[in-house]
Design a protein around this motif. Structure first.
Motif, PDB file in Angstrom:
ATOM      1  N   GLY A 265      -7.212  32.374  19.117  1.00  0.00           N
ATOM      2  CA  GLY A 265      -6.169  32.526  18.890  1.00  0.00           C
ATOM      3  C   GLY A 265      -4.636  32.072  19.742  1.00  0.00           C
ATOM      4  N   ASP A 266      -5.309  31.784  20.923  1.00  0.00           N
ATOM      5  CA  ASP A 266      -4.347  31.371  21.928  1.00  0.00           C
ATOM      6  C   ASP A 266      -3.468  30.137  21.817  1.00  0.00           C
ATOM      7  OD1 ASP A 266      -2.712  31.123  24.220  1.00  0.00           O
ATOM      8  OD2 ASP A 266      -4.071  31.987  25.494  1.00  0.00           O
ATOM      9  N   PRO A 267      -2.221  29.866  21.349  1.00  0.00           N
ATOM     10  CA  PRO A 267      -1.783  28.695  21.362  1.00  0.00           C
ATOM     11  C   PRO A 267      -1.741  27.913  22.517  1.00  0.00           C
ATOM     12  CG  PRO A 267      -0.023  30.288  21.224  1.00  0.00           C
ATOM     13  CD  PRO A 267      -1.438  30.959  21.306  1.00  0.00           C
ATOM     14  N   GLU A 268      -2.032  28.327  23.378  1.00  0.00           N
ATOM     15  CA  GLU A 268      -1.652  27.595  25.061  1.00  0.00           C
ATOM     16  C   GLU A 268      -3.227  27.005  25.369  1.00  0.00           C
ATOM     17  OE1 GLU A 268       1.258  27.153  26.698  1.00  0.00           O
ATOM     18  OE2 GLU A 268       1.992  28.153  24.956  1.00  0.00           O
ATOM     19  N   ARG A 269      -4.255  27.668  24.356  1.00  0.00           N
ATOM     20  CA  ARG A 269      -5.792  26.896  24.689  1.00  0.00           C
ATOM     21  C   ARG A 269      -5.953  26.193  23.450  1.00  0.00           C
ATOM     22  NH1 ARG A 269      -8.976  32.018  26.159  1.00  0.00           N
ATOM     23  NH2 ARG A 269     -10.756  30.490  26.704  1.00  0.00           N
ATOM     24  N   ILE A 270      -5.581  25.079  23.489  1.00  0.00           N
ATOM     25  CA  ILE A 270      -6.118  24.100  22.162  1.00  0.00           C
ATOM     26  C   ILE A 270      -7.160  23.405  22.269  1.00  0.00           C
ATOM     27  CG2 ILE A 270      -5.001  22.491  20.439  1.00  0.00           C
ATOM     28  CD1 ILE A 270      -3.774  25.197  20.244  1.00  0.00           C
ATOM     29  N   ILE A 271      -8.287  23.312  21.487  1.00  0.00           N
ATOM     30  CA  ILE A 271      -9.325  22.235  21.553  1.00  0.00           C
ATOM     31  C   ILE A 271      -9.059  21.135  20.368  1.00  0.00           C
ATOM     32  CG2 ILE A 271     -11.592  21.793  21.533  1.00  0.00           C
ATOM     33  CD1 ILE A 271     -10.907  23.556  23.741  1.00  0.00           C
ATOM     34  N   ALA A 272      -9.108  19.976  20.845  1.00  0.00           N
ATOM     35  CA  ALA A 272      -8.553  18.978  19.649  1.00  0.00           C
ATOM     36  C   ALA A 272      -9.518  17.933  19.908  1.00  0.00           C
ATOM     37  CB  ALA A 272      -7.087  18.353  20.171  1.00  0.00           C
ATOM     38  N   PHE A 273     -10.085  17.461  18.471  1.00  0.00           N
ATOM     39  CA  PHE A 273     -10.970  16.434  18.310  1.00  0.00           C
ATOM     40  C   PHE A 273     -10.779  15.931  16.850  1.00  0.00           C
ATOM     41  CE2 PHE A 273     -12.845  20.480  17.097  1.00  0.00           C
ATOM     42  CZ  PHE A 273     -13.476  20.365  15.994  1.00  0.00           C
ATOM     43  N   ASP A 274     -11.402  14.808  16.625  1.00  0.00           N
ATOM     44  CA  ASP A 274     -11.148  14.188  15.414  1.00  0.00           C
ATOM     45  C   ASP A 274     -13.030  13.934  14.701  1.00  0.00           C
ATOM     46  OD1 ASP A 274     -10.865  12.647  12.855  1.00  0.00           O
ATOM     47  OD2 ASP A 274      -9.812  10.900  14.122  1.00  0.00           O
ATOM     48  N   PRO A 275     -13.125  14.764  14.063  1.00  0.00           N
ATOM     49  CA  PRO A 275     -14.499  15.025  13.646  1.00  0.00           C
ATOM     50  C   PRO A 275     -14.768  13.713  12.305  1.00  0.00           C
ATOM     51  CG  PRO A 275     -13.396  16.386  12.403  1.00  0.00           C
ATOM     52  CD  PRO A 275     -12.407  15.926  13.499  1.00  0.00           C
ATOM     53  N   GLU A 276     -13.728  12.894  12.131  1.00  0.00           N
ATOM     54  CA  GLU A 276     -13.717  11.895  11.136  1.00  0.00           C
ATOM     55  C   GLU A 276     -14.063  10.636  11.974  1.00  0.00           C
ATOM     56  OE1 GLU A 276     -10.727  11.473   8.221  1.00  0.00           O
ATOM     57  OE2 GLU A 276     -10.967  13.576   7.645  1.00  0.00           O
ATOM     58  N   ASP A 277     -13.811  10.647  13.109  1.00  0.00           N
ATOM     59  CA  ASP A 277     -13.807   9.387  14.159  1.00  0.00           C
ATOM     60  C   ASP A 277     -15.507   8.857  14.259  1.00  0.00           C
ATOM     61  OD1 ASP A 277     -14.107   8.323  17.343  1.00  0.00           O
ATOM     62  OD2 ASP A 277     -12.279   7.659  16.305  1.00  0.00           O
ATOM     63  N   VAL A 278     -15.863   7.849  14.054  1.00  0.00           N
ATOM     64  CA  VAL A 278     -17.031   7.238  14.072  1.00  0.00           C
ATOM     65  C   VAL A 278     -17.675   7.631  15.466  1.00  0.00           C
ATOM     66  CG1 VAL A 278     -18.768   5.509  13.707  1.00  0.00           C
ATOM     67  CG2 VAL A 278     -16.985   5.819  12.106  1.00  0.00           C
ATOM     68  N   ALA A 279     -16.903   7.093  16.620  1.00  0.00           N
ATOM     69  CA  ALA A 279     -17.329   7.416  17.860  1.00  0.00           C
ATOM     70  C   ALA A 279     -17.630   8.622  18.244  1.00  0.00           C
ATOM     71  CB  ALA A 279     -16.249   6.633  18.982  1.00  0.00           C
ATOM     72  N   PHE A 280     -16.649   9.737  17.865  1.00  0.00           N
ATOM     73  CA  PHE A 280     -16.774  10.970  18.216  1.00  0.00           C
ATOM     74  C   PHE A 280     -17.870  11.411  17.350  1.00  0.00           C
ATOM     75  CE2 PHE A 280     -16.601  15.466  17.070  1.00  0.00           C
ATOM     76  CZ  PHE A 280     -16.241  16.112  18.259  1.00  0.00           C
ATOM     77  N   ALA A 281     -18.293  11.398  16.205  1.00  0.00           N
ATOM     78  CA  ALA A 281     -19.428  11.728  15.587  1.00  0.00           C
ATOM     79  C   ALA A 281     -20.624  11.298  16.006  1.00  0.00           C
ATOM     80  CB  ALA A 281     -19.416  11.088  14.216  1.00  0.00           C
ATOM     81  N   ALA A 282     -20.777   9.966  16.575  1.00  0.00           N
ATOM     82  CA  ALA A 282     -21.846   9.395  17.006  1.00  0.00           C
ATOM     83  C   ALA A 282     -22.227  10.212  18.715  1.00  0.00           C
ATOM     84  CB  ALA A 282     -21.899   7.995  17.368  1.00  0.00           C
ATOM     85  N   GLY A 283     -21.019  10.474  19.028  1.00  0.00           N
ATOM     86  CA  GLY A 283     -21.322  11.078  20.488  1.00  0.00           C
ATOM     87  C   GLY A 283     -21.644  12.450  20.420  1.00  0.00           C
ATOM     88  N   PHE A 284     -21.447  12.938  19.249  1.00  0.00           N
ATOM     89  CA  PHE A 284     -21.541  14.713  18.900  1.00  0.00           C
ATOM     90  C   PHE A 284     -23.137  14.843  18.619  1.00  0.00           C
ATOM     91  CE2 PHE A 284     -21.904  18.270  16.559  1.00  0.00           C
ATOM     92  CZ  PHE A 284     -21.219  19.321  17.090  1.00  0.00           C
ATOM     93  N   TYR A 285     -23.617  13.830  17.470  1.00  0.00           N
ATOM     94  CA  TYR A 285     -24.947  13.939  17.347  1.00  0.00           C
ATOM     95  C   TYR A 285     -25.697  13.290  18.472  1.00  0.00           C
ATOM     96  CZ  TYR A 285     -23.762  15.295  12.698  1.00  0.00           C
ATOM     97  OH  TYR A 285     -23.090  15.834  11.841  1.00  0.00           O
ATOM     98  N   GLY A 286     -25.234  12.446  19.393  1.00  0.00           N
ATOM     99  CA  GLY A 286     -26.106  12.283  20.575  1.00  0.00           C
ATOM    100  C   GLY A 286     -26.211  13.423  21.637  1.00  0.00           C
ATOM    101  N   LEU A 287     -25.051  14.065  21.675  1.00  0.00           N
ATOM    102  CA  LEU A 287     -25.189  15.277  22.666  1.00  0.00           C
ATOM    103  C   LEU A 287     -25.943  16.277  22.013  1.00  0.00           C
ATOM    104  CD1 LEU A 287     -24.259  17.287  24.907  1.00  0.00           C
ATOM    105  CD2 LEU A 287     -22.165  17.882  23.379  1.00  0.00           C
TER     106      LEU A 287
END
Length: 136
Positions: free
Chosen positions: A20-42
């Motif tokens: 809940g800390d607005p100074e500690r933001i994690i951002a990603f785009d789960p709809e991005d094909v490259a991200f999804a491929a990287g995520f499942y690869g990981l």
């Protein structure tokens, strides 16, 4: 003077505030094909690494606390590198600070997976009918 119209492009970017800390933001785009491929690869690489670490842990002599600590440090270091590689440099510092426990990494992935899963289901739904069959 010419008039320029605006083109609005929306991504599926998700921003999550760590604890809940607005100074500690994690951002990603789960709809991005490259991200999804990287995520499942990981996920696949993690399954392989987990087997490797289990075998190495089993080979340690009972009571070898130092060997266990070294193995855990190595696994946590590997996870930090992989997470920063996929989510962007500094993600681990933002999410975990100097903390290094497998439970923290587990909580991280438990928090991210629903967004990735939802994005993938949304993409698949565009190509399937109500019964799950492929649209033609």
């Amino acid at each position: 003077m010419r008039t320029v119209e605006t083109l609005k492009i929306e991504s599926g970017r998700v921003e999550l505030a760590v604890n809940g800390d607005p100074e500690r933001i994690i951002a990603f785009d789960p709809e991005d094909v490259a991200f999804a491929a990287g995520f499942y690869g990981l996920a696949g690489r993690f399954a392989q690494k987990e087997e490797e670490y289990r075998a190495r842990a089993a080979a340690l002599q009972e009571g070898d606390a130092q060997g266990t600590i070294v193995l855990m440090e190595e696994m946590c270091g590997w996870l930090r590198k992989e997470i920063d590689g996929l989510f962007g440099e500094g993600t681990c510092e933002t999410a975990f600070g100097s903390g290094n426990s497998l439970r923290m990494y587990q909580q991280f992935f438990e928090g991210v997976v629903p967004y990735v899963r939802k994005a993938r289901e949304k993409k698949l739904a565009a190509y399937t009918d109500e019964d799950g069959g492929v649209l033609r």
